[in-house]
Design a protein around this motif. Structure first.
Motif, short mmCIF file in Angstrom:
data_model
loop_
_atom_site.label_atom_id
_atom_site.label_comp_id
_atom_site.label_asym_id
_atom_site.label_seq_id
_atom_site.Cartn_x
_atom_site.Cartn_y
_atom_site.Cartn_z
N MET A 8 0.86 -1.18 0.00
CA MET A 8 0.00 0.00 0.00
C MET A 8 0.90 1.23 0.00
O MET A 8 1.66 1.43 0.97
CB MET A 8 -0.91 0.02 1.23
CG MET A 8 -1.77 -1.22 1.38
SD MET A 8 -2.93 -1.43 0.02
CE MET A 8 -2.87 -3.22 -0.20
N PRO A 9 0.84 2.04 -1.05
CA PRO A 9 1.81 3.14 -1.15
C PRO A 9 1.67 4.19 -0.06
O PRO A 9 2.58 4.98 0.16
CB PRO A 9 1.51 3.76 -2.53
CG PRO A 9 0.18 3.26 -2.92
CD PRO A 9 -0.04 1.96 -2.22
N TRP A 10 0.52 4.21 0.64
CA TRP A 10 0.33 5.23 1.67
C TRP A 10 0.75 4.74 3.05
O TRP A 10 0.66 5.47 4.02
CB TRP A 10 -1.14 5.69 1.70
CG TRP A 10 -2.11 4.55 1.91
CD1 TRP A 10 -2.54 4.05 3.09
CD2 TRP A 10 -2.75 3.79 0.88
NE1 TRP A 10 -3.41 3.02 2.86
CE2 TRP A 10 -3.56 2.85 1.52
CE3 TRP A 10 -2.71 3.83 -0.51
CZ2 TRP A 10 -4.33 1.93 0.81
CZ3 TRP A 10 -3.48 2.92 -1.21
CH2 TRP A 10 -4.28 1.98 -0.55
N LEU A 11 1.19 3.49 3.15
CA LEU A 11 1.59 2.96 4.46
C LEU A 11 3.10 2.76 4.53
O LEU A 11 3.74 2.45 3.53
CB LEU A 11 0.89 1.61 4.71
CG LEU A 11 -0.63 1.63 4.82
CD1 LEU A 11 -1.15 0.21 5.06
CD2 LEU A 11 -1.08 2.55 5.93
N SER A 12 3.64 2.92 5.73
CA SER A 12 5.06 2.67 5.94
C SER A 12 5.34 1.17 5.84
O SER A 12 4.42 0.35 5.81
CB SER A 12 5.48 3.17 7.31
OG SER A 12 4.92 2.33 8.30
N GLN A 21 3.81 -0.65 8.70
CA GLN A 21 2.35 -0.71 8.57
C GLN A 21 1.93 -1.67 7.48
O GLN A 21 0.91 -2.34 7.58
CB GLN A 21 1.80 0.69 8.27
CG GLN A 21 1.86 1.64 9.45
CD GLN A 21 1.57 3.07 9.05
OE1 GLN A 21 1.94 3.50 7.96
NE2 GLN A 21 0.92 3.80 9.92
N LEU A 36 8.35 4.81 3.46
CA LEU A 36 7.23 4.53 2.58
C LEU A 36 7.74 3.68 1.41
O LEU A 36 8.92 3.74 1.06
CB LEU A 36 6.63 5.84 2.06
CG LEU A 36 5.87 6.67 3.10
CD1 LEU A 36 5.44 8.00 2.49
CD2 LEU A 36 4.67 5.91 3.62
#
Ligand SMILES: Nc1ncnc2c1ncn2[C@@H]1O[C@H](COP(=O)(O)OP(=O)(O)OP(=O)(O)O)[C@@H](O)[C@H]1O
Ligand SMILES: [Mg+2]
Lengths: 234, 298
Positions: free
Chosen positions: A82-86, A89, A118
């Protein structure tokens, strides 16, 4: 037998410009415990097979069943983070898992210190390793892995292969792993099935677990499998 | 260009750095100095950052002043910068300007909030109930192509001349770009990411909350930003009829009185508040979102 795929008479074809292109044609396969490697050339339908087992694709015909408790980890051919999660995460994605545990998993795949990065801040190989950690995060009883190490350099690949063997030995999870590398198949597989022409063309047990772990391939088995692949392609 | 504090040129008139500034942090003199220097540096940085805007503003006002000074146009048609400035000062001092700005901002925020709610609902419907959305979509397409101002006569007939028709115009204007952007964002999540949810046995709700919604966020924010601008620009149209406050009313009213200076004050106020709102929104987004930020947010 614990978790694993059971497949009978599996048919799958894709429509291409109005024509049906058969990919899997009556494949029969019952997974046994340990690491099963599906070996085959590019485009032979390995990913398709794995996607059907994972329930992402419906078979045209046949029966596909997955034994076990449903705790399945999946490594896709691409990282698919997921590109928005570290990184941390992503490892914990969809799980009720504490941060420190995903940090531990990241350390296991050699990414200690990258918890907060990220995906776009990681290299391609690092992203693949995050994806591997994510697949192990729910303590799976079955791991489906689609060329999980293909994007890694030689050294990292060998480390990750050893990691998979270690985790498999300590947890007793079963693995269905797809690759086009004969060396990888010989090193990892308790059992090697060759996928060709839409079905299982050969099915070998590998004596890997009998002796000490070695990167020296079993020559007899290697020749046998090579012969199968060549026969199919001549 | 980014300018670090250290690289900023020392402002003229600032005292030269003294050794005890660092050595004696408890002295009041030494404490005030760095604060003053920081403030001056921040101002210089802001000016450097806004230098293009400053240059353009000075050029436009200079040209305007020149046209007035040479009496190329009558002061009735084009009041001088000085005349407009004194009007602005008077309107600010009397609180008149602030009152109109607040009235307009309130209307736009209310309309924007309603439009956002409806656009989000439409987007979620498009994603979760595509069949139902198929019935709605032709109506939305029709609405997209009707300028809200064209509806004003009908709106007055239906809702009278109170707040409602003004709000409806703003809502309709803001709704159009926002709903397109939100719907696109929610529906454009690739199969690659959705498969990850499938592999984890996600329910429909979890797939929405953990994959589709965060994936759509950048598109949602772009839609919000664009439609904030649209809503603000719809102001004059919305406040043109039977309003007693707001920048749109101010402009139309000043026009009736042939007060070009007050019209210009109103126009400049609309522009400045609009720019400020947009910059503020971009700043908040830049500070909170770590992903999906492209150059348009800088
Ligand atoms: N969605 C699709 N639509 C049409 N054809 C497809 C689709 N997915 C796969 N195919 C076809 O099915 C065949 C098998 O594809 P698949 O991805 O399973 O191969 P693979 O064995 O995983 O190859 P590789 O080792 O290159 O990853 C290919 O010929 C491909 O063109
Ligand atoms: Mg593949």
């Amino acid at each position: 037998m614990t978790a694993g795929a059971e497949i009978a008479n599996l048919h799958k074809s894709y429509g291409l410009r109005g024509r049906a292109v058969p990919v899997l044609t009556g494949l029969d396969f019952v997974q046994r415990d340990g690491i099963t490697v599906v070996l085959g050339p590019s485009g032979c339908g390995k990913t398709t097979l794995l996607r059907i087992v994972a329930g992402m694709e419906a078979p045209d015909d046949g029966v596909v069943r997955v034994r076990g408790d449903g705790r399945t980890g999946m490594v896709f051919q691409e990282p698919r983070l997921m590109p928005w999660l570290s990184a941390a995460q992503n490892v914990a994605f969809g799980q009720r898992r504490r941060r420190c545990e995903s940090a531990g998993l990241l350390a296991l795949v050699g990414l200690a210190g990258f918890e907060d990065a990220l995906p776009h801040q990681l290299s391609g190989g690092m992203r693949h390793r995050v994806a591997l950690a994510r697949a192990l995060a729910n303590g799976p009883s079955l791991v489906l892995a689609d060329e999980p190490f293909a994007a890694l350099d030689q050294d990292t690949r060998e480390d990750m292969q050893d990691l998979l063997l270690d985790v498999q030995r300590t947890t007793g999870m079963n693995v269905l792993l797809v690759t086009h590398s004969l060396d990888e198949a010989l090193y990892l597989g308790d059992r090697i099935v060759v996928l060709d022409g839409g079905r299982i063309a050969a099915d070998h047990s590998s004596p890997r677990n009998a002796g000490p772990r070695t990167r020296e391939p079993d020559r007899r088995l290697a020749e046998l499998i090579r012969a199968t692949l060549q026969r199919k392609h001549s | 260009m980014t300018q670090t504090a250290d690289a900023a040129p020392a402002p003229v008139g600032a005292p030269p750095p003294e050794a005890h500034d660092v050595a004696a942090p408890t002295s009041g003199r030494a404490l005030r100095r760095p604060v003053a220097r920081t403030v001056v540096r921040a101002l210089v940085r802001a000016l450097v950052g806004a230098r293009y805007g400053v240059v353009v503003t000075v050029a436009v006002v200079g040209l305007w002043w020149l046209v007035c000074a040479l009496r190329l146009r009558s002061a009735y048609v084009l009041p001088s910068p000085g005349r407009v400035w004194s009007s602005a000062v008077a309107m600010t001092a009397s609180g008149e300007l602030a009152e109109h700005v607040l009235a307009s901002v309130g209307r736009v925020l209310a309309g924007f909030a309603i439009a956002f709610t409806v656009a989000s609902a439409v987007g979620v419907l498009a994603l979760l109930r595509p069949r139902m959305y198929a019935y709605l979509s032709p109506a939305l397409n029709f609405l997209r192509n009707v300028p809200p101002l064209a509806l004003i006569p009908l709106l007055i007939l239906w809702f009278g001349i109170g707040e409602t028709p003004k709000l409806v115009v703003i809502v309709l204007t803001a709704f159009v770009p926002m709903s397109m952007s939100i719907t696109k964002g929610l529906r454009s999540c690739g199969q690659e990411l959705l498969d990850v949810g499938t592999s984890l046995h996600f329910s429909r709700g979890r797939t929405f909350a953990l994959i589709e919604l965060p994936h759509a966020l950048p598109d949602v924010l772009v839609g919000m930003r664009i439609s904030l601008g649209y809503a603000w620009r719809a102001l004059v149209g919305a406040e043109m009829f039977a309003a007693a406050s707001g920048l749109g009313y101010l402009i139309v009213d000043a026009g009736h009185m042939s007060r070009a200076d007050r019209v210009i004050v109103g126009v400049v106020a609309i522009g400045l508040v609009g720019v400020a709102a947009d910059r503020l929104f971009a700043l908040v987004v830049r500070r909170t979102l770590r992903w999906g930020i492209d150059d348009s947010w800088r």
